[in-house]
Design a protein around this motif. Structure first.
Motif, PDB file in Angstrom:
ATOM      1  N   ASP A  44     -12.339   6.297   5.647  1.00 10.85           N
ATOM      2  CA  ASP A  44     -11.501   6.515   4.467  1.00 10.85           C
ATOM      3  C   ASP A  44     -10.234   5.664   4.553  1.00 10.85           C
ATOM      4  O   ASP A  44     -10.056   4.857   5.460  1.00 10.85           O
ATOM      5  CB  ASP A  44     -11.161   8.005   4.323  1.00 10.85           C
ATOM      6  N   THR A  45      -9.373   5.881   3.591  1.00  9.00           N
ATOM      7  CA  THR A  45      -8.156   5.081   3.517  1.00  9.00           C
ATOM      8  C   THR A  45      -7.292   5.243   4.758  1.00  9.00           C
ATOM      9  O   THR A  45      -6.703   4.285   5.236  1.00  9.00           O
ATOM     10  CB  THR A  45      -7.385   5.516   2.266  1.00  9.00           C
ATOM     11  N   VAL A  51      -9.926   9.713   0.965  1.00 12.13           N
ATOM     12  CA  VAL A  51      -9.801   8.955  -0.281  1.00 12.13           C
ATOM     13  C   VAL A  51     -10.507   7.626  -0.087  1.00 12.13           C
ATOM     14  O   VAL A  51     -10.335   6.979   0.941  1.00 12.13           O
ATOM     15  CB  VAL A  51      -8.317   8.741  -0.629  1.00 12.13           C
ATOM     16  N   GLY A  52     -11.290   7.230  -1.052  1.00 12.60           N
ATOM     17  CA  GLY A  52     -11.986   5.957  -0.950  1.00 12.60           C
ATOM     18  C   GLY A  52     -12.990   5.933   0.179  1.00 12.60           C
ATOM     19  O   GLY A  52     -13.069   4.973   0.937  1.00 12.60           O
ATOM     20  N   ILE A  99      -6.706   3.132  -3.457  1.00 14.83           N
ATOM     21  CA  ILE A  99      -7.891   2.381  -3.027  1.00 14.83           C
ATOM     22  C   ILE A  99      -7.689   0.890  -3.230  1.00 14.83           C
ATOM     23  O   ILE A  99      -8.087   0.083  -2.394  1.00 14.83           O
ATOM     24  CB  ILE A  99      -9.131   2.900  -3.772  1.00 14.83           C
ATOM     25  N   LEU A 147     -14.811  -1.568  -4.815  1.00 19.02           N
ATOM     26  CA  LEU A 147     -13.801  -0.794  -5.542  1.00 19.02           C
ATOM     27  C   LEU A 147     -14.440   0.229  -6.467  1.00 19.02           C
ATOM     28  O   LEU A 147     -14.080   1.403  -6.458  1.00 19.02           O
ATOM     29  CB  LEU A 147     -12.914  -1.758  -6.332  1.00 19.02           C
ATOM     30  N   ASP A 175      -5.674   8.026  -6.923  1.00 19.48           N
ATOM     31  CA  ASP A 175      -6.509   7.483  -5.856  1.00 19.48           C
ATOM     32  C   ASP A 175      -6.897   6.036  -6.121  1.00 19.48           C
ATOM     33  O   ASP A 175      -7.053   5.253  -5.185  1.00 19.48           O
ATOM     34  CB  ASP A 175      -7.788   8.312  -5.715  1.00 19.48           C
ATOM     35  N   HIS A 185       0.837  -1.198   0.000  1.00 17.95           N
ATOM     36  CA  HIS A 185       0.000   0.000   0.000  1.00 17.95           C
ATOM     37  C   HIS A 185       0.869   1.244   0.000  1.00 17.95           C
ATOM     38  O   HIS A 185       0.664   2.172  -0.796  1.00 17.95           O
ATOM     39  CB  HIS A 185      -0.887  -0.046   1.248  1.00 17.95           C
ATOM     40  N   THR A 197      -4.196   9.935   1.800  1.00 18.28           N
ATOM     41  CA  THR A 197      -5.138   8.930   2.279  1.00 18.28           C
ATOM     42  C   THR A 197      -6.395   9.511   2.902  1.00 18.28           C
ATOM     43  O   THR A 197      -7.422   8.840   2.908  1.00 18.28           O
ATOM     44  CB  THR A 197      -4.463   8.016   3.322  1.00 18.28           C
ATOM     45  N   MET A 238     -15.935   3.196  -4.833  1.00 16.20           N
ATOM     46  CA  MET A 238     -14.937   4.001  -4.131  1.00 16.20           C
ATOM     47  C   MET A 238     -14.131   4.867  -5.081  1.00 16.20           C
ATOM     48  O   MET A 238     -13.788   5.998  -4.761  1.00 16.20           O
ATOM     49  CB  MET A 238     -13.988   3.084  -3.363  1.00 16.20           C
ATOM     50  N   VAL A 239     -13.780   4.329  -6.240  1.00 20.29           N
ATOM     51  CA  VAL A 239     -12.896   5.107  -7.107  1.00 20.29           C
ATOM     52  C   VAL A 239     -13.658   6.149  -7.907  1.00 20.29           C
ATOM     53  O   VAL A 239     -13.060   7.039  -8.501  1.00 20.29           O
ATOM     54  CB  VAL A 239     -12.113   4.212  -8.097  1.00 20.29           C
ATOM     55  N   THR A 282      -5.778  -0.066  -0.309  1.00 20.26           N
ATOM     56  CA  THR A 282      -6.449  -0.055   0.982  1.00 20.26           C
ATOM     57  C   THR A 282      -7.463  -1.177   1.116  1.00 20.26           C
ATOM     58  O   THR A 282      -7.785  -1.604   2.216  1.00 20.26           O
ATOM     59  CB  THR A 282      -7.132   1.297   1.216  1.00 20.26           C
TER      60      THR A 282
END
Lengths: 360, 155, 249, 367
Positions: free
Chosen positions: D252-253, D202-203, D354, D339, D350, D117, D199, D342-343, D357
Motif C-alpha cells: 500500500d501507500t 490506500v492504493g 495515490i 492508477l 485517496d 506526496h 496511507t 488503484m483508485v 505515491t
C-alpha cells in the motif's frame, strides 16, 4: 429618564463598534502572523516586501481583493451566491457580543462601560447557537456556485459541522457543571472562586473542545471543506474578490471565537495564573503602571490576549505539522471517539462533583 | 513496554514529537533568498547562456570559424558567418549569431571548441534572459562579446 | 571539459569539414558484441512449439527471436507461463517503421523474467493494412504500450480493450512516428484546432488565416517527398467520448 | 422519491495535486470513485521523433527534459544504451562519478516525491524541508556540471569533467546532514497516526498485479518483490558497491513510503562508498573523437533502475551516427497504468494520495 436610555444605547453602540473594529482589525493581523509563523516554521521568512518587514501585506491583499472584478459564475444561483458569504460573516462577528475581554469595566463620565457587549446568562449557548448558523453560508455558497468541486466541499462541510457541533457542545458541559452557570462572565468568576482554572479538572474536555473547535472552523488537519490539494479550494472555488475575502475573514473570526471560548471556559479568562496566590500579583503588570481603573482593565485585557494568542499559535503550529484527515476518518473520529469521550467526561465530572459535594 | 506504548498513544506522543521537529526548525537559519535583491553566488562551472570571448592578452578574436559548435548544437541555434581570410589561409569571423530562444544551455558547444587553452565560446554566468521582444533574444557578435544588458532590481 | 586531440591547432585554418577520424571498427575476428549468451527460452520454444520462432539472434548480450504475427499470442502465452521461461514482466512494447520493407512495421516486445533473471526480445513484422493480436490477455500492462504504438505508428491491435489515442489529441490526423510523416506535420490538419466544434460558436479560424502563407510553403516542401500527402494515412479515429467505461487495466 | 446520480468530475490537467498535467476523468458516487480514466499527452513533445534526426551525442539534452526530476538517470540510461550499442567501455573513474551523480539525483527525486506526496495529503512543512535539502543537492550538481535541473552531465563514453576541488568535502558534509534531516522527516511522518490512517491500505496493489501492469520500481518493491536492476543486472559499478534493496510487504501507500525512505538512506550509503573507493587518477573519457559507427541493423535495449523504476532505452541503428529509432521506456508511463485500478473504490482524497505515491512525472510519461 430618556437621556439615561439614550446614553445606555449610545454606550452599547460604542461598545459594539469597538468590539467589531477590534475583531475586524485583528483578522489582518492574524493572517499576517499565520504567514509569518508558518513561514518561520518552514525555514522561510514569509511576507517581507510590503511595509516594514511585510507588516502591511494583508492590508495590500485586502485592497487587492476589494479592487478585483466581482465574478459570478454564469449558471450560479446569483442571489444565494451573493448572500452566502454574509451568512458566514455575520454570525462570526455576532458571537463576540458575549465574549468578556477583561474583568473590570471602566467608569467614563459617570457611566460604567463593561468590557463585554452584554452578559447573557446563556452566553455559551448563545455562542454555540450563533456559530452553527455559519455553516449555512458554507453549504449555500458551495451549492450556489453550481460547480462540482464546491459542491463536494459544501457536502463535506455540512457533514463535518453537524457531527462536530455535538462533541463541541458536550465538551463544554463539563466546564459548565463546574461553573454552575452559562454566563461567560459567571464562568470566569466561578474559576476565581474555585481558585482553579477549569482546564485542570477538565483536561479531556479541553482537548475534545479544541479538536472539535479546529474541525468546526475548518482548519488543518480537519480542513476538508476547502482541502486545496483535493478539492482545489472546496466551497469557495468559484468565489473571487471580496466575496472570497468575506469567507476568509469569517474563518479567522471563528478561530478567534473558538480561542476566546476556550480561554474563558478553561483558562480563567482575564484572570492571571493562580489568582489566589498573592505573591504572583506582580504578573498583572499594568496594575502598577497605569493609574486607577485602567490598571486592572488593561491587565485583564492582556491576559485574554495572551491566552487567545497561545491558542491561535497552536492552530498555526498544528497546521504546519499535520497531514489532513480523510472524510470518512473525520466522521469516525467525531462519532466514535470524541462523542463517547465527551459523554464519559460529563459522567466523570458529575461523579467527581457529587463526591466533592459530599466530602467537602 | 506495551504499557508505555499505550500511554504514548494516549497522550498523542508521536504527534507531539512531530510538532517539536517543526518548532525546532523555527529557530534554524532561514533559507529564503529574496531573488532580485539577493542572488545565490554561482559556482564557477555554472552554465548560463553561451557567449564569445576575446583573447584576454591580445584582445583578438579567438573564434576561428571552424563551425564545430554549429554542428554539434542540438537545437541548431548557432549560426556563423565567415569569409576567407585575405591572406588566403584561415577564416575570418563575420558574424556569430545565437538564438537564445532556442538555446537549451546544454553546454555541448563548448566541448569541441578547438581554441586552447581558452575556448572561444563559453558558458557565461548570465541567466536573466527576459525580454519584451523576440528579437531581443537573438544575440549577434557584439552581444555575445559584451553580454546582454540586464536591469538589476535591488528592491 | 574534455579535450580532443584531433583538433587543428589554433590559428591554422581548419579544413571545411572537420570530422575527427572515425575510430577504427572493433577488431574483426571475435566481436564481443556478438557473443552467444545462454538463454533457455529459445531451446524451450524449439522443444515445445517447434517452428514458431526463428533462430535466436545475439547482439550485445541480448537475445532476439522473430515470430510471425499468427503465432505471436501462442508464443507469448508460453513464454509467460512456462516455468523455465516465466517472463512475468513486459518491460516494453514498441514499433518501428521501415517504409521500404514489404511489411513496414517491426514490433518488438521486451520481456523480462524476474525469477530467472533473463531478458528476451520478441520481434514481429506487420504490414500497414494488417493487424497484430493484442497481448493484453497475457500482460494487461501492454494496454498503454499498444495504445501508444497505435497512436504514434498506426499499428492495429486486435482484441485490445480500447484502442484509442493516448499521447496525441483525439482528433489528430496521421501517425507521427512513421518515417513518411513530415516533420512539420500535415498542415491542413495540424494548423487548425477545431475551436468551433468545441465552443459551438462560429469562429474565424485565425491561426489558419495568419499562417496561410507558411502553410502553403510547407505543402510545397513536402509534396516533393516520398510517400507524402496522397498516402497520408487516415485511420478512422475513435474519439474518446465514452468517458472511461473501461478502467484502464 | 430521491434520485441518486453519479457525478463526473474532471481532475486536472490544472489541479494542484496532479503533479503537472495529468488529467483524470473520475466518476464519483458521492465521494467514492466508481471509475477513472487517466488522460495523458499534454506534455508530449515528440522527443522520439526528434531523436531520429539527431546525432547520438545531440540527444542527451532531450533526455534531461523527459524526466526532469531525475535527469541524471535519464542521461545515464540513454548513454548506457549508446555505449552498449557501440561497445564502448567507460573508464572506471567516470563510472564512479556517474554513480555518485545518479544516486544523489535519486535522493533529490525522492525528496521531491516526499514533499509533494506529503503536501498532497496535507502535511505542509515537510514539503519545504524536503526542498531545502534538495536544494543542497542541486548546489552540488551545479558545482559539478553547471546546471541545476537539466544537467547534461555525462558524455558518450565518460564524463566531461572531474569533480571540482572541494566537492567531495561538500558532498560528505551534505550526506552527514542529510542523515539527521532524514530522521526528522521520519519523526514527523512515520509514526504519525494521521499519516498512517491516510496511507495504510490506500492504493493497494499486490505483486502479481504490479507485474501484470508492468509496474516497476519502488511500487513493485513495496509489494514484496526485490526487483532492482542495480542488483539484478548491475551496470556501471554497482556490482562493487555494498547495498540492500529495501522491500516491504504492505503493498500500500505506506509501504511505498517506507521503501522510498529506506532507499534514500541506501543511496547515501552508496555515495559514501563511491567517494571512498573512487580512484583519484584516471581517464574520464573512454574514446577519442565523437563520431559513432554502430553496426548496421542492430537493436539494443538498455535499462537502469531509475528512481521511479525501470528506465529503458531502445535503439535501432542503421549504421550511421544517428539512431534509426530511439524509444524511451519511461517508468512513469508504465506506472500510470496502475492508477485506475488503484483508485477504484477509494475516496477522492485517496486519489490524491495515490497519484502522489506513484511518483509520476508527466514529462517522463508523455515524452
Amino acid at each position: 429618564m430618556e437621556t439615561q436610555m439614550f446614553i445606555t444605547i449610545l454606550i452599547s453602540v460604542v461598545q459594539i463598534s469597538i468590539v467589531l473594529s477590534l475583531v475586524a482589525l485583528s483578522v489582518p493581523l492574524l493572517i499576517l502572523m499565520e504567514r509569518k509563523v508558518i513561514g518561520f516554521m518552514q525555514s522561510r521568512i514569509g511576507p517581507k516586501r510590503v511595509g516594514p518587514s511585510g507588516m502591511l501585506q494583508t492590508i495590500a491583499d485586502g485592497l487587492k481583493l476589494l479592487l478585483k472584478e466581482d465574478i459570478i459564475p454564469d449558471r450560479a444561483d446569483k442571489w444565494v451566491f451573493r448572500l452566502a458569504p454574509m451568512i458566514v460573516l455575520v454570525p462570526a462577528f455576532v458571537a463576540f457580543a458575549v465574549v468578556p475581554f477583561s474583568g473590570t469595566g471602566l467608569n467614563v463620565f459617570g457611566q460604567r462601560i463593561t468590557p463585554w457587549v452584554t452578559d447573557l446568562n446563556i452566553g455559551i449557548l448563545f455562542i454555540i447557537a450563533i456559530s452553527s448558523v455559519g455553516v449555512f453560508g458554507i453549504i449555500l455558497g458551495g451549492w450556489a456556485s453550481n460547480s462540482k468541486y464546491p459542491l463536494l466541499g459544501a457536502l463535506r462541510s455540512a457533514a463535518q459541522m453537524v457531527s462536530y457541533e455535538v462533541p463541541l457542545g458536550l465538551a463544554l458541559v463539563g466546564g459548565l457543571m463546574w461553573a454552575g452557570t452559562a454566563s461567560m462572565v459567571g464562568i470566569v468568576e466561578a474559576q476565581r472562586e474555585a481558585h482553579l482554572w477549569f482546564f485542570i479538572p477538565q483536561v479531556v474536555g479541553t482537548v475534545i473542545y479544541f479538536m472539535a473547535g479546529v474541525a468546526e472552523t475548518n482548519r488543518a488537519p480537519f480542513d476538508l471543506a476547502e482541502a486545496e490539494t483535493e478539492l482545489v479550494s472546496g466551497f469557495h472555488t468559484e468565489y473571487s474578490g471580496m466575496r472570497f475575502g468575506l469567507y476568509f475573514i469569517a474563518e479567522y473570526a471563528n478561530m478567534l471565537i473558538v480561542a476566546a471560548v476556550a480561554t474563558t471556559m478553561f483558562f480563567g479568562g482575564w484572570l492571571r495564573p493562580f489568582p489566589n496566590v498573592s505573591w504572583l500579583a506582580f504578573l498583572d503588570i499594568f496594575n502598577f503602571i497605569l493609574p486607577g481603573q485602567w490598571g486592572p482593565f488593561m491587565s485583564g485585557l492582556m491576559w485574554v490576549i495572551i491566552k487567545v494568542s497561545c491558542f491561535i499559535f497552536l492552530y498555526y503550529w498544528i497546521r504546519a505539522t499535520f497531514p489532513r484527515y480523510r472524510y470518512d476518518q473525520l466522521m469516525s473520529i467525531g462519532w466514535k471517539w470524541l462523542l463517547p469521550l465527551a459523554l464519559a467526561n460529563i459522567m466523570g465530572t458529575g461523579a467527581l462533583l457529587l463526591w466533592l459535594g459530599q466530602t467537602g | 513496554m506495551k504499557l508505555t506504548r499505550f500511554i504514548q498513544k494516549l497522550i498523542l506522543w508521536e504527534l507531539l514529537v512531530g510538532m517539536m521537529v517543526v518548532i525546532r526548525n523555527q529557530f534554524r537559519p532561514k533559507v529564503t533568498v529574496q531573488y532580485p535583491k539577493e542572488r545565490i553566488p554561482l559556482r564557477p562551472r555554472f552554465r548560463g547562456v553561451p557567449r564569445l570571448r576575446y583573447d584576454p592578452k591580445t584582445m583578438e578574436e579567438l573564434c576561428i570559424s571552424c563551425l564545430l559548435c554549429e554542428q554539434i548544437c542540438p537545437d541548431d541555434c548557432i549560426a556563423i558567418k565567415w569569409e576567407k581570410a585575405p591572406s588566403g589561409k584561415g577564416r575570418v569571423l563575420k558574424d556569430f549569431i545565437i538564438d537564445y530562444q532556442r538555446c537549451c544551455l546544454c553546454g555541448l558547444c563548448v566541448d569541441p571548441c578547438p581554441t586552447k587553452p581558452l575556448t572561444a565560446i563559453y558558458m557565461s554566468h548570465d541567466y536573466e534572459l527576459a525580454g519584451s521582444d523576440r528579437l531581443d533574444l537573438v544575440a549577434g557578435r557584439t552581444d555575445l562579446h559584451e553580454g546582454r544588458t540586464v536591469t538589476i532590481y535591488d528592491k | 571539459m574534455p579535450t580532443d586531440d584531433t583538433k587543428p591547432p589554433a590559428g591554422t585554418p581548419p579544413p571545411r569539414e572537420t570530422p575527427p577520424p572515425a575510430p577504427k571498427p572493433p577488431v574483426k575476428p571475435p566481436d564481443p558484441l556478438l557473443a552467444v549468451v545462454s538463454c533457455p527460452a529459445p531451446d524451450r520454444l524449439r522443444e515445445v512449439l517447434p517452428g514458431r520462432v526463428s533462430e535466436p539472434h545475439f547482439f550485445a548480450g541480448e537475445v532476439t527471436l522473430t515470430v510471425a504475427p499468427d503465432h505471436l499470442l501462442e508464443v507469448c502465452q508460453f513464454l509467460r507461463h512456462d516455468p523455465a521461461c516465466s517472463f512475468e514482466l513486459l518491460a516494453d512494447l514498441t514499433g518501428t517503421d521501415f517504409p521500404d520493407e514489404e511489411k513496414r512495421f517491426r514490433v518488438v516486445y521486451h520481456l523480462a523474467s524476474l525469477r530467472n533473471g533473463q531478458r528476451l526480445r520478441l520481434r514481429t513484422q506487420v504490414g500497414q493494412e494488417e493487424s497484430l493480436p493484442s497481448v493484453t490477455p497475457v500482460w494487461p500492462g501492454a494496454n498503454w504500450f499498444e495504445r501508444e504504438a497505435f497512436d504514434l505508428l498506426g499499428i492495429q491491435f486486435d482484441g485490445h480493450p480500447r484502442l484509442v489515442r493516448i499521447l496525441m489529441p483525439d482528433d489528430w490526423v496521421g501517425h507521427p512516428l512513421r518515417k513518411d510523416y513530415p516533420l512539420p506535420g500535415y498542415p491542413e490538419h495540424h494548423l487548425r484546432y477545431r475551436t468551433a466544434d468545441i465552443t459551438r460558436r462560429s469562429y474565424v479560424d485565425i491561426s489558419w488565416k495568419a499562417t496561410g502563407e507558411r502553410a502553403a510553403d510547407i505543402v510545397k516542401k513536402y509534396k516533393g517527398n516520398v510517400g507524402a500527402p496522397e498516402s497520408a494515412p487516415h485511420v478512422p479515429m475513435p474519439v474518446d467520448d465514452t468517458n472511461g467505461q473501461e478502467t484502464g487495466s | 422519491m430521491f434520485r441518486t446520480q453519479e457525478m463526473e468530475i474532471n481532475m486536472g490537467p490544472q489541479h494542484p495535486s496532479t503533479h503537472g498535467v495529468l488529467r483524470l476523468k473520475l466518476r464519483l458516487d458521492g465521494e467514492r470513485v466508481v471509475d477513472s480514466w487517466p488522460v495523458i499527452g499534454y506534455l508530449h513533445r515528440g522527443i522520439e521523433k526528434l531523436s531520429e534526426s539527431k546525432e547520438f551525442i545531440k540527444i542527451t539534452p532531450f533526455t534531461d527534459r523527459m524526466d526532469y526530476v531525475c535527469a541524471m538517470s535519464g542521461n545515464l540510461a540513454y548513454l548506457g544504451a549508446v555505449e552498449k550499442l557501440c561497445g564502448i567501455k567507460v573508464p572506471e573513474k567516470a563510472a564512479y562519478i556517474r554513480v555518485i551523480m545518479v544516486e544523489l539525483n535519486r535522493i533529490a527525486s525522492h525528496l521531491l516525491w516526499l514533499g509533494t506526496h506529503a503536501l498532497d495529503i496535507g502535511a505542509m512543512s515537510i514539503f519545504l524541508y524536503g526542498f531545502r535539502e534538495r536544494e543542497m543537492i542541486l548546489d552540488l550538481f551545479e558545482a559539478y556540471c553547471g546546471a541545476r535541473l537539466t544537467y547534461n552531465a555525462f558524455r558518450i563514453s565518460g564524463v566531461p569533467a572531474d569533480l571540482p576541488p572541494g566537492w567531495k568535502e561538500e558532498c560528505t558534509g551534505f550526506l552527514k546532514l542529510f542523515r539527521q534531516r532524514h530522521r526528522e522527516y521520519e519523526q514527523i511522518l512515520t509514526a504519525n497516526r494521521i499519516w498512517l490512517k491516510r496511507t495504510k491500505d490506500v492504493g493497494y496493489m499486490d505483486a502479481e498485479h504490479c507485474l501484470a501492469l508492468s509496474v516497476t520500481g519502488p511500487v513493485l518493491r513495496a509489494a514484496g518483490v526485490a526487483r532492482d536492476l542495480r542488483k539484478d543486472e548491475p551496470y556501471a559499478i554497482y556490482d562493487q558497491l555494498d547495498f540492500d534493496i529495501p522491500v516491504d510487504d504492505g503493498c500500500d501507500t505506506y509501504a511505498r513510503y517506507i521503501v522510498r525512505m529506506a532507499e534514500m538512506l541506501q543511496s547515501v550509503h552508496m555515495v559514501e562508498q563511491c567517494l571512498e573507493k573512487m580512484p583519484s587518477e584516471g581517464p574520464l573519457m573512454g574514446m577519442k573523437g565523437r563520431r559513432m559507427k554502430p553496426r548496421k541493423d542492430e537493436e539494443i535495449y538498455f535499462a537502469i533502475e531509475g528512481p521511479r523504476g525501470e528506465q529503458g532505452v531502445y535503439l535501432i541503428s542503421d549504421g550511421t551516427d544517428r539512431p534509426y529509432r530511439c524509444k524511451f521506456r519511461n517508468s512513469s508511463f508504465a506506472n500510470l497504468q496502475a492508477l485506475a485500478p488503484m483508485v477504484q473504490g477509494g475516496l477522492v482524497a485517496d486519489v490524491v494520495a495515490i497519484i502522489g505515491t506513484l511518483d509520476i512525472v508527466l514529462g517522463d510519461s508523455d515524452r
